[in-house]
Structures are given as structure tokens and as C-alpha cells.
Enzyme design. Structure first.
Site, PDB file in Angstrom:
ATOM      1  N   ASN A 126       0.883  -1.169   0.000  1.00  0.00           N
ATOM      2  CA  ASN A 126       0.000   0.000   0.000  1.00  0.00           C
ATOM      3  C   ASN A 126       0.922   1.222   0.000  1.00  0.00           C
ATOM      4  OD1 ASN A 126      -1.827   2.025   0.463  1.00  0.00           O
ATOM      5  ND2 ASN A 126      -2.686   1.140   2.337  1.00  0.00           N
ATOM      6  N   LYS A 133       3.613   0.762   2.850  1.00  0.00           N
ATOM      7  CA  LYS A 133       3.245  -0.227   3.878  1.00  0.00           C
ATOM      8  C   LYS A 133       3.244  -1.586   3.199  1.00  0.00           C
ATOM      9  CE  LYS A 133       0.212   2.818   6.493  1.00  0.00           C
ATOM     10  NZ  LYS A 133      -0.874   3.615   5.959  1.00  0.00           N
ATOM     11  N   ARG A 162      -2.484  -1.994  -3.527  1.00  0.00           N
ATOM     12  CA  ARG A 162      -3.744  -1.297  -3.254  1.00  0.00           C
ATOM     13  C   ARG A 162      -3.778   0.012  -4.054  1.00  0.00           C
ATOM     14  NH1 ARG A 162      -5.535   2.577   1.568  1.00  0.00           N
ATOM     15  NH2 ARG A 162      -7.693   2.723   0.952  1.00  0.00           N
ATOM     16  N   HIS A 183     -13.311   2.351  -0.092  1.00  0.00           N
ATOM     17  CA  HIS A 183     -13.221   1.291   0.937  1.00  0.00           C
ATOM     18  C   HIS A 183     -13.789  -0.018   0.395  1.00  0.00           C
ATOM     19  CE1 HIS A 183     -13.649   4.596   4.248  1.00  0.00           C
ATOM     20  NE2 HIS A 183     -12.366   4.266   4.134  1.00  0.00           N
ATOM     21  N   HIS A 197     -18.183   0.795   7.306  1.00  0.00           N
ATOM     22  CA  HIS A 197     -16.746   0.904   7.584  1.00  0.00           C
ATOM     23  C   HIS A 197     -16.545   2.262   8.243  1.00  0.00           C
ATOM     24  CE1 HIS A 197     -12.364   0.337   6.703  1.00  0.00           C
ATOM     25  NE2 HIS A 197     -12.437   1.632   6.953  1.00  0.00           N
ATOM     26  N   GLY A 253     -14.119   4.592  10.355  1.00  0.00           N
ATOM     27  CA  GLY A 253     -12.767   4.857  10.867  1.00  0.00           C
ATOM     28  C   GLY A 253     -12.492   6.343  10.749  1.00  0.00           C
ATOM     29  N   GLY A 271     -11.665   7.704   7.957  1.00  0.00           N
ATOM     30  CA  GLY A 271     -12.549   7.829   6.794  1.00  0.00           C
ATOM     31  C   GLY A 271     -13.641   6.788   6.978  1.00  0.00           C
ATOM     32  N   ARG A 312     -13.066  15.002   7.564  1.00  0.00           N
ATOM     33  CA  ARG A 312     -13.813  15.300   6.330  1.00  0.00           C
ATOM     34  C   ARG A 312     -15.255  15.663   6.665  1.00  0.00           C
ATOM     35  NH1 ARG A 312     -12.082   9.868   3.236  1.00  0.00           N
ATOM     36  NH2 ARG A 312     -10.168   9.727   4.446  1.00  0.00           N
ATOM     37  N   GLU A 318      -8.255  -5.565   5.070  1.00  0.00           N
ATOM     38  CA  GLU A 318      -8.094  -5.174   3.661  1.00  0.00           C
ATOM     39  C   GLU A 318      -6.870  -5.824   3.041  1.00  0.00           C
ATOM     40  OE1 GLU A 318      -8.872  -1.189   5.313  1.00  0.00           O
ATOM     41  OE2 GLU A 318      -9.558  -0.685   3.293  1.00  0.00           O
TER      42      GLU A 318
HETATM   43  P1  ADP Z   1      -8.320   4.837   9.036  1.00  0.00           P
HETATM   44  O1  ADP Z   1      -9.512   5.337   8.292  1.00  0.00           O
HETATM   45  O2  ADP Z   1      -7.211   5.838   9.161  1.00  0.00           O
HETATM   46  O3  ADP Z   1      -7.870   3.454   8.630  1.00  0.00           O
HETATM   47  P2  ADP Z   1      -9.121   3.518  11.483  1.00  0.00           P
HETATM   48  O4  ADP Z   1     -10.014   2.494  10.840  1.00  0.00           O
HETATM   49  O5  ADP Z   1      -7.846   3.042  12.093  1.00  0.00           O
HETATM   50  O6  ADP Z   1      -8.852   4.722  10.533  1.00  0.00           O
HETATM   51  O7  ADP Z   1     -10.008   4.225  12.610  1.00  0.00           O
HETATM   52  C1  ADP Z   1      -9.513   5.269  13.375  1.00  0.00           C
HETATM   53  C2  ADP Z   1     -10.613   5.711  14.350  1.00  0.00           C
HETATM   54  O8  ADP Z   1     -10.898   4.586  15.211  1.00  0.00           O
HETATM   55  C3  ADP Z   1     -10.209   6.870  15.221  1.00  0.00           C
HETATM   56  O9  ADP Z   1     -11.271   7.806  15.302  1.00  0.00           O
HETATM   57  C4  ADP Z   1     -10.003   6.213  16.579  1.00  0.00           C
HETATM   58  O10 ADP Z   1     -10.314   7.077  17.617  1.00  0.00           O
HETATM   59  C5  ADP Z   1     -10.971   5.063  16.541  1.00  0.00           C
HETATM   60  N1  ADP Z   1     -10.526   4.040  17.486  1.00  0.00           N
HETATM   61  C6  ADP Z   1      -9.446   3.238  17.393  1.00  0.00           C
HETATM   62  N2  ADP Z   1      -9.299   2.476  18.505  1.00  0.00           N
HETATM   63  C7  ADP Z   1     -10.313   2.829  19.343  1.00  0.00           C
HETATM   64  C8  ADP Z   1     -10.731   2.411  20.641  1.00  0.00           C
HETATM   65  N3  ADP Z   1     -10.070   1.491  21.326  1.00  0.00           N
HETATM   66  N4  ADP Z   1     -11.831   3.003  21.161  1.00  0.00           N
HETATM   67  C9  ADP Z   1     -12.506   3.937  20.495  1.00  0.00           C
HETATM   68  N5  ADP Z   1     -12.173   4.378  19.268  1.00  0.00           N
HETATM   69  C10 ADP Z   1     -11.105   3.831  18.693  1.00  0.00           C
END
Ligand code: ADP
Length: 406
Positions: free
Chosen positions: A12, A19, A96, A185, A213, A215, A217, A246, A392
Site C-alpha cells: 500500500n 506499507k 492497493r 473502501h 466501515h 474509521g 474515513g 472530512r 483489507e
Molecule cells: P483509518 O480510516 O485511518 O484506517 P481507522 O479504521 O484506524 O482509521 O479508525 C480510526 C478511528 O478509530 C479513530 O477515530 C479512533 O479514535 C478510533 N478508534 C481506534 N481504537 C479505538 C478504541 N479502542 N476506542 C474507540 N475508538 C477507537
């Protein structure tokens, strides 16, 4: 399992990072993973993990992606740190790619035409596709004799019908520039769709689910009979629900309004992509969900509470809309950093889905973190909610395996 294809390197690449994860596809296990950061800058940083070693090495010399992958390969074959006796044990590489446009509806084996195709899509993904091309070129220079396969984040969504992907714009302009919804995604939505079919015991071609999904994003998809019917992201990954930085959906006239106030396209882009979302609304100085929930639930930060409500509201809007589009829904699936870990966000979401037949179970919800998989809704729910951790990299490895073995 083909005897010839066994170890797959998943890459990636961004413009300054690479990565990697090396899989043994005999049992889908991870042999090594890590990343090279700050490629092309002073003091690149190399992180590596295998069964034998775990280290962070700085500074590392990585003037370009070829040098970065050479560093990775040297560690993979290092007798004390690595997991391979020779680099020829890598049988294929999966890359990716964020944007495959309407052209790439499945993974493809890389050749000059494919690289050109990804290059043509740079205007759609200016931050992602250039780095991905550098990654492909760099990896092909180091591993020229194995198949390289591109797996597109947009591909799984290309089953959407026109009624889902068309924007109400003049056809000549939209056609000229390829302006329509593509979705992102896709690799994650695909992975959890396949997993949901296994977990729920419903064949893929009969499976109706809403995949979330969530996160930094976030995107939500309606999956009908195992295929995407609609998804929340758009021509770019900016559309849809509120995200870490965003803004998600808003009146498109805001962009015109800001332009007329004198803001440049780059400033507006920055505002919407990097300074929006939780960061803009949460009053915590952060885009992180943990900090937002802590602040919102402490009772001392009303703006954080409003931001959390606004975030959950945007999830509910999509889930409710997709429920209506699908007609019958077998389950809602949560994944991504927030979906897998944040019981506060999940709890707030489930509390608002009673109208769809979801009954929350707080004790069960609290158990789910760090890769735990299963149902978080109460037994009596007519619409169950599951947490299924996404993977992924493994999906890219599987897709690469499928193409490389052909
Ligand atoms: P990305 O889109 O960068 O891949 P991720 O899927 O890693 O992002 O998600 C990041 C989000 O997940 C952040 O908002 C983070 O606060 C939240 N997150 C990660 N671990 C925890 C946790 N243990 N408790 C609550 N929120 C979490």
C-alpha cells in the site's frame, strides 16, 4: 492451492510511504509486516515485524520507492530478522489502488496499459494514485519476475446501478470528466460481505446487509444479493457521513459560496478534507473518536456532545435510507477503527435504530474490541448488528492470489 503461488506481498504505497504485509496463503498467515515512511525525505523511517524480530530503524536511506522496497526485502531475507531464505520465495505482489474509476471493476494484472490507466485517473485521486504508481514502478524494479496485481478500492462498488451513481448534472459535462459516484473502501466492504455470508450462514447471492466501515474515513454501503447497490462516498472519498477531518455531505452550493468569498480551490479542499468533520465540530482539537467520546460523555464539553450526535445522525440517515432501498436486511455490520473498538459510538448508534428492529445489549457491546467478532445486538432484535473486523490486506492478498494463479 497452487504449489507455485504461495507467498504474496501486499503493498500500500503513498507518495512518501510504503506499507507492506507478506502473507503465506497456505493458511493466510502473516509472515511479516511493516512500513517505510518519509520516502524521499531526510531521515526515512523503517518499521518491521516478523516472528523473529520487531524493530523501528531510523534514519533509513530511502530516496525512492525502489530503495524502500530494497530495504524491506533485505530485512525479509535477513537470517536473524526475516522469514525468507531468498527473495525469490515471494510469488506475487498485490498493490492497493485507491481509484480505479469506472474502468476497473475487478483486480487486474499490471502491465504498461494498466499503469497508464491509473495515471489517467490522477485528476480523480490526486493525493493517492501518483504514490500508488510510484509504488508499483518501484516494486516491479525490485521484483520484476513475479506477477503484480492491482486491487482497486472502487472496484467492489461498480455493481451500482445508474440510479445510485448518477449525479443530476448536465450529461455532457459529467461524461467528459467522469463525474459520478464511484465509492471507496471497496476492499473492506468486500471482505466483510464475504465474512458476513460465512458468519450468518447465508449464501453470498442471497445476502442483504448494510456494511458500515467507520474509521478516520468512513463509508456505509447497501449490499443486495452480495453486490453493492449503493454506497455513501462519491466521486471522491469526501462524500457521505461525517468523518475524522472530512465534512461529508453538505449542500454543494457551499463550495460556490466560499469561492465567491475569495477562498481558492485548494483552501476549500483543505477545509473540507483536512479541517472538517470531528476536528471542526468536536472542540477537542482532535479528529480522534476516543477523544470525542471522552469529551462528549464527560458532560463538560457540550460541543463535543453535539458533534457526536451529528456524527451518529449521519450514520443513522444512511442506514435508514439503505434499509428502505434494500427492503429486507439480514444484518447491519460494523467495522473499521470505530466500528470495531468504540463501544460508546456503537451504543449511541444502536440506541437510535430501534425503529428498524435493533435492540441494544450494552453488556455485549462493551465486550467488543481489538478484533473480537460477533453479534452485539440483543437476542430479540429482528435486525441483528454484528462487529466483523476488516482485513483489507488479506482481501488484497486473496484477490492477487486469484489473479496470479490464472
Ligand atoms: P483509518 O480510516 O485511518 O484506517 P481507522 O479504521 O484506524 O482509521 O479508525 C480510526 C478511528 O478509530 C479513530 O477515530 C479512533 O479514535 C478510533 N478508534 C481506534 N481504537 C479505538 C478504541 N479502542 N476506542 C474507540 N475508538 C477507537
Amino acid at each position: 492451492m497452487s504449489d507455485n503461488i504461495r507467498r504474496i506481498l501486499v503493498v500500500n504505497a503513498g507518495s512518501s510511504s510504503l506499507k507492506f504485509t507478506l502473507f503465506d496463503m497456505q493458511n493466510e498467515s502473516v509472515l511479516a509486516k511493516g512500513q517505510v515512511e518519509r520516502i524521499g525525505m531526510d531521515g526515512s523511517l523503517f518499521t518491521f515485524e516478523s516472528a523473529k524480530a520487531k524493530f523501528k530503524q531510523a534514519p533509513t536511506v530511502a530516496p525512492d520507492h525502489t530503495a524502500a522496497l530494497n530495504t524491506v526485502c533485505a530485512a525479509l531475507v535477513d537470517p536473524e530478522k526475516g522469514c525468507l531464505s531468498s527473495i525469490t520465495e515471494i510469488n506475487a505482489v498485490g498493490h492497493r489502488i485507491v481509484h480505479g474509476g469506472a474502468k476497473y471493476t475487478t483486480p487486474v494484472r499490471v502491465d504498461e496499459t494498466v499503469i497508464e490507466g491509473i495515471r489517467e485517473l490522477i485528476p480523480m485521486a490526486p493525493l493517492h494514485n501518483p504514490g500508488a504508481i510510484q509504488g508499483i514502478v518501484g516494486c516491479m524494479a525490485v521484483l520484476p519476475d513475479v506477477p503484480h496485481v492491482t486491487v482497486f478500492d472502487t472496484a467492489f462498488h461498480q455493481t451500482m446501478p445508474p440510479e445510485s451513481y448518477l449525479y443530476g448534472l448536465p450529461k455532457d459535462i459529467a461524461g467528459k470528466y467522469g463525474i459520478r459516484k464511484y465509492g471507496f473502501h471497496g476492499t473492506s466492504h468486500h471482505f466483510i460481505t464475504v465474512r458476513a455470508s460465512e458468519v450468518l450462514g447465508i449464501p453470498l447471492d442471497k445476502l442483504n446487509i448494510i456494511t458500515c466501515h467507520l474509521g478516520n474515513g468512513s463509508s456505509i454501503s447497501a449490499v443486495k444479493n452480495g453486490k453493492v447497490l449503493d454506497t455513501s462516498m462519491g466521486m471522491t472519498p469526501l462524500a457521505g457521513v461525517l468523518m475524522g477531518t472530512r465534512c461529508g455531505d453538505m449542500d454543494p452550493a457551499v463550495v460556490v459560496f466560499l469561492a465567491k468569498q475569495g477562498y481558492t480551490p485548494d483552501q476549500i479542499n483543505d477545509m473540507m478534507n483536512k479541517k472538517g468533520g470531528i476536528l471542526a465540530l468536536g472542540n477537542t482539537g482532535s479528529s480522534d473518536m476516543r477523544e470525542l467520546c471522552d469529551a462528549a460523555l464527560s458532560g463538560t464539553n457540550p460541543e463535543a456532545k453535539t458533534a457526536l450526535d451529528r456524527l451518529i445522525h449521519s450514520y443513522v440517515m444512511y442506514i435508514g435510507g439503505y434499509y428502505a432501498l434494500l427492503g429486507r436486511v439480514d444484518a447491519i455490520i460494523l467495522t473499521g477503527g470505530i466500528g470495531e473498538n468504540s463501544y460508546e459510538a456503537r451504543g449511541a448508534l444502536l440506541d437510535r435504530l430501534g425503529g428498524l428492529g435493533v435492540i441494544p445489549d450494552d453488556a455485549r457491546n462493551r465486550e467488543f474490541r481489538f478484533g473480537k467478532e460477533g453479534r452485539i445486538s440483543a437476542d430479540g432484535s429482528t435486525l441483528p448488528v454484528y462487529v466483523l473486523p476488516t482485513n483489507e490486506e488479506l482481501m488484497i492478498a486473496r484477490e492477487t492470489y486469484g489473479i496470479a494463479c490464472k
